[in-house]
Structure formats: C-alpha cells, structure tokens
Scaffold this motif. Structure first.
Motif, PDB file in Angstrom:
ATOM      1  N   PRO A  81      17.225   5.455 -23.317  1.00 51.17           N
ATOM      2  CA  PRO A  81      17.602   4.179 -22.707  1.00 51.17           C
ATOM      3  C   PRO A  81      16.853   3.896 -21.410  1.00 51.17           C
ATOM      4  O   PRO A  81      16.573   2.731 -21.089  1.00 51.17           O
ATOM      5  N   GLY A  82      16.494   4.939 -20.650  1.00 52.84           N
ATOM      6  CA  GLY A  82      15.726   4.729 -19.437  1.00 52.84           C
ATOM      7  C   GLY A  82      14.369   4.116 -19.735  1.00 52.84           C
ATOM      8  O   GLY A  82      13.914   3.195 -19.041  1.00 52.84           O
ATOM      9  N   ARG A  83      13.726   4.590 -20.770  1.00 55.17           N
ATOM     10  CA  ARG A  83      12.425   4.051 -21.145  1.00 55.17           C
ATOM     11  C   ARG A  83      12.554   2.654 -21.746  1.00 55.17           C
ATOM     12  O   ARG A  83      11.668   1.809 -21.560  1.00 55.17           O
ATOM     13  N   LEU A  84      13.653   2.404 -22.454  1.00 52.93           N
ATOM     14  CA  LEU A  84      13.889   1.055 -22.961  1.00 52.93           C
ATOM     15  C   LEU A  84      14.108   0.069 -21.816  1.00 52.93           C
ATOM     16  O   LEU A  84      13.627  -1.059 -21.863  1.00 52.93           O
TER      17      LEU A  84
ATOM     18  N   MET B 177      18.189   8.843 -17.794  1.00 52.83           N
ATOM     19  CA  MET B 177      17.590   7.515 -17.689  1.00 52.83           C
ATOM     20  C   MET B 177      16.571   7.469 -16.551  1.00 52.83           C
ATOM     21  O   MET B 177      15.470   6.928 -16.699  1.00 52.83           O
ATOM     22  N   SER B 178      16.933   8.057 -15.417  1.00 53.63           N
ATOM     23  CA  SER B 178      16.005   8.125 -14.286  1.00 53.63           C
ATOM     24  C   SER B 178      14.738   8.884 -14.665  1.00 53.63           C
ATOM     25  O   SER B 178      13.614   8.454 -14.355  1.00 53.63           O
ATOM     26  N   ALA B 179      14.907  10.023 -15.349  1.00 54.10           N
ATOM     27  CA  ALA B 179      13.750  10.824 -15.747  1.00 54.10           C
ATOM     28  C   ALA B 179      12.863  10.073 -16.729  1.00 54.10           C
ATOM     29  O   ALA B 179      11.630  10.171 -16.666  1.00 54.10           O
ATOM     30  N   GLY B 180      13.477   9.318 -17.651  1.00 57.29           N
ATOM     31  CA  GLY B 180      12.690   8.536 -18.596  1.00 57.29           C
ATOM     32  C   GLY B 180      11.854   7.473 -17.915  1.00 57.29           C
ATOM     33  O   GLY B 180      10.682   7.257 -18.253  1.00 57.29           O
ATOM     34  N   MET B 181      12.446   6.796 -16.938  1.00 54.26           N
ATOM     35  CA  MET B 181      11.699   5.793 -16.182  1.00 54.26           C
ATOM     36  C   MET B 181      10.601   6.440 -15.345  1.00 54.26           C
ATOM     37  O   MET B 181       9.497   5.897 -15.201  1.00 54.26           O
ATOM     38  N   LEU B 182      10.884   7.632 -14.803  1.00 50.70           N
ATOM     39  CA  LEU B 182       9.890   8.334 -13.991  1.00 50.70           C
ATOM     40  C   LEU B 182       8.661   8.702 -14.823  1.00 50.70           C
ATOM     41  O   LEU B 182       7.523   8.597 -14.348  1.00 50.70           O
ATOM     42  N   THR B 183       8.881   9.124 -16.063  1.00 49.59           N
ATOM     43  CA  THR B 183       7.753   9.493 -16.928  1.00 49.59           C
ATOM     44  C   THR B 183       6.805   8.320 -17.125  1.00 49.59           C
ATOM     45  O   THR B 183       5.580   8.453 -16.981  1.00 49.59           O
TER      46      THR B 183
ATOM     47  N   ARG C 154      -6.962   0.724 -24.825  1.00 47.59           N
ATOM     48  CA  ARG C 154      -7.374   0.110 -23.568  1.00 47.59           C
ATOM     49  C   ARG C 154      -6.586  -1.153 -23.288  1.00 47.59           C
ATOM     50  O   ARG C 154      -6.329  -1.482 -22.142  1.00 47.59           O
ATOM     51  N   TYR C 155      -6.186  -1.883 -24.338  1.00 47.37           N
ATOM     52  CA  TYR C 155      -5.561  -3.181 -24.133  1.00 47.37           C
ATOM     53  C   TYR C 155      -4.051  -3.166 -24.310  1.00 47.37           C
ATOM     54  O   TYR C 155      -3.378  -4.110 -23.939  1.00 47.37           O
ATOM     55  N   GLN C 156      -3.506  -2.114 -24.897  1.00 50.99           N
ATOM     56  CA  GLN C 156      -2.062  -2.009 -25.073  1.00 50.99           C
ATOM     57  C   GLN C 156      -1.600  -0.637 -24.602  1.00 50.99           C
ATOM     58  O   GLN C 156      -0.816   0.032 -25.261  1.00 50.99           O
ATOM     59  N   ARG C 157      -2.071  -0.263 -23.421  1.00 51.01           N
ATOM     60  CA  ARG C 157      -1.787   1.073 -22.896  1.00 51.01           C
ATOM     61  C   ARG C 157      -0.295   1.288 -22.687  1.00 51.01           C
ATOM     62  O   ARG C 157       0.260   2.310 -23.059  1.00 51.01           O
ATOM     63  N   ARG C 158       0.386   0.301 -22.079  1.00 48.64           N
ATOM     64  CA  ARG C 158       1.812   0.463 -21.804  1.00 48.64           C
ATOM     65  C   ARG C 158       2.604   0.584 -23.102  1.00 48.64           C
ATOM     66  O   ARG C 158       3.512   1.405 -23.203  1.00 48.64           O
ATOM     67  N   ALA C 159       2.266  -0.238 -24.110  1.00 53.63           N
ATOM     68  CA  ALA C 159       2.974  -0.166 -25.391  1.00 53.63           C
ATOM     69  C   ALA C 159       2.761   1.190 -26.059  1.00 53.63           C
ATOM     70  O   ALA C 159       3.693   1.767 -26.630  1.00 53.63           O
ATOM     71  N   ALA C 160       1.531   1.715 -25.993  1.00 55.64           N
ATOM     72  CA  ALA C 160       1.243   3.011 -26.611  1.00 55.64           C
ATOM     73  C   ALA C 160       2.001   4.135 -25.906  1.00 55.64           C
ATOM     74  O   ALA C 160       2.597   5.007 -26.558  1.00 55.64           O
ATOM     75  N   LEU C 161       1.986   4.124 -24.569  1.00 50.91           N
ATOM     76  CA  LEU C 161       2.717   5.145 -23.817  1.00 50.91           C
ATOM     77  C   LEU C 161       4.207   5.081 -24.117  1.00 50.91           C
ATOM     78  O   LEU C 161       4.877   6.099 -24.263  1.00 50.91           O
ATOM     79  N   THR C 162       4.716   3.860 -24.219  1.00 46.82           N
ATOM     80  CA  THR C 162       6.141   3.691 -24.488  1.00 46.82           C
ATOM     81  C   THR C 162       6.511   4.244 -25.858  1.00 46.82           C
ATOM     82  O   THR C 162       7.514   4.946 -26.015  1.00 46.82           O
ATOM     83  N   ALA C 163       5.692   3.944 -26.875  1.00 47.82           N
ATOM     84  CA  ALA C 163       5.992   4.420 -28.225  1.00 47.82           C
ATOM     85  C   ALA C 163       6.023   5.943 -28.276  1.00 47.82           C
ATOM     86  O   ALA C 163       6.937   6.544 -28.860  1.00 47.82           O
TER      87      ALA C 163
END
Length: 269
Positions: free
Chosen positions: A137-140, A187-193, A4-13
């Motif tokens: 790299p897109g997600r990074l 890279m575009s697809a990674g950012m889109l996800t 709940r508190y680190q949602r973006r970090a979890a999704l990124t990992a």
C-alpha cells in the motif's frame, strides 16, 4: 537502461511484486527455523531461490537496448562535482541514509523486541511479514498520489509515517498495536524504496543518475551495516527497546527535516 521513458512505472511494477516477498518468506523462514534450525532453513531457502530465480532470470533478461547517440554522451564532470558539493544533494543522501538505518534497525530488532515482550517467534515472523506486505500500500500511495506528494511533501509523508508507527510501538506492544505498527512502518518503507530510486534522477537529471546513486547507496548501505550493532547497543541502555524506538523516532524526524530541505522548491546550495 531498458525503461528510459517509463522509468517510474517500471520501478513501481518491480517493487510492487517484491513487496509480497516478506509476507511470504518471513513466516516461512520462521517456520523452517523452528522445525529444522537455521542451517536447515537456509538450505531450503537456497534451493527455492535456485529453482525459481535462476530459470526466470535466464528466460526473461535480455541485453540492454543500444542508446541513441545523444543518450550516450557522458555527463560533464563539472556538473557531477557541482552536485556533489551542493547541500541539497547531501541533505537528500543523509535523509535516505537515516531512513535505511531505521529500516535495518527494525528489521534486526523487531522480532527480538517482541520475544522480549513475551511473544513467540511465530508472531514475530508474522509481524515482520506484515512490515513486508505493508510496503505494497505504501508503494500504491506513491504511485496514485504521486502528483500530490511531489517536492518536499514526499519525504515529510514518507518519514512521518515511520515516526507515527514508532510512536505507536513505543506506547503499547499489544498484538493489535504491533500489527498496526508493522503495517504503517511497512508503508513508510515502501515509499522510501521508490523515493530512493526515483528522486535522484528527477532532482539532478538522468545523465548523472548512476554516479549520484552510487554515492547515495554507499551512504545508505553504510547506515544499514552500522544499524544492527548500533541498535543492539542502544537497546542495552536504560529503558531497553523503548529507548531504541525513541532514538529511531528522532532519526526519522531528522530524515524528514533534511528531506524537506533537499526537495523544497528553492534551494540555496
């Protein structure tokens, strides 16, 4: 439920690790198909999936934490209906659907377009793998430059990369150009996800995330389902794959415009 508190970090990992899958399995699938046919390739991939995926899920997954009382309160239906009636929501949903359409069309048509240009299936599989690893790299970029890409700049950057990649592929299909396309489009697809997973909660609130994401992913999955048939029909038009890539550029431009309208600072619904 779990983060709940680190949602973006979890999704990124999770998605950073997932970005390696295409790089590994696209060339592997191409090789298996060439040597054993598509049925044999599917059997080998099924065995790998069962032998690796099932034990890992059994060992790692745990029950979701019990939500606090205030976290368990259901969102007001009126708020959900208000969001679903807003132009901002539908601008975002259509933009993400167009992005999914473009991704699915490239996923299906990239290898046939390269075979049409005279390349073998192995090079096509390599290019598809580079699209997959390009998501890393897109997600990074999404994580490292998250603050700079907040708001309307995020969809413009995400879909703008797709436009640039498709423009490169439309002009030239030499080996080097194809690999550049694959990297930039990946890279575009990674950012889109990551954008699809995080923006609805950030824009409309976490309590309505499930309902709104269901609608958004319903639109996106519908676009993915249509893409193979629509892209094949477009590729049969005069100009062939050049016409197809041009149409996907227009779709990405429209997605960038709608995404900009959805995420700009002030929206009049």
């Amino acid at each position: 439920k779990w983060f709940r508190y680190q949602r973006r970090a979890a999704l990124t990992a999770i998605t950073l690790v997932g970005a390696f899958s295409s790089f590994i399995f696209s060339p592997l699938t191409g090789t298996l198909t060439a040597e054993h046919g598509w049925r044999g390739a599917l059997m080998v991939l099924a065995v790998i999936l069962a032998a690796v995926g099932i034990p890992l899920h059994a060992a790692v997954l745990r029950p979701a934490p019990v939500a606090a009382t205030e976290e368990a309160v259901s969102p007001a239906r009126g708020h959900v209906r208000a969001v679903l009636r807003s132009r901002r929501f539908w601008f975002l949903a259509i933009a993400l659907a167009l992005g999914s359409y473009t991704w699915s069309a490239i996923l299906v048509q990239l290898v046939p377009s390269l075979i049409d240009a005279g390349y073998g299936i192995q090079f096509g599989a390599l290019a598809a793998g580079v699209v997959g690893i390009g998501q890393l790299p897109g997600r990074l970029v999404y994580v490292i430059f998250g603050r700079a890409l907040r708001g309307a700049r995020l969809p413009v950057a995400t879909f703008g990369l797709a436009v640039a990649a498709l423009a490169v592929l439309s002009l030239d299909r030499s080996e080097g150009t194809v690999l550049v396309f694959a990297l930039v489009f990946g890279m575009s697809a990674g950012m889109l996800t990551l954008m699809s997973a995080s923006v609805p909660a950030e824009l409309f609130g976490r309590h309505v995330y499930g309902t709104l994401s269901g609608v958004i992913y319903g639109c996106s999955n519908g676009a993915r389902a249509v893409a193979p048939f629509a892209s094949a029909a477009i590729a049969l038009l005069p100009g062939g794959y050049a016409t197809l890539f041009g149409s996907l550029m227009l779709s990405s431009l429209l997605a960038a415009t709608l995404g900009f309208l959805a995420l700009r600072g002030e929206a009049s619904d």
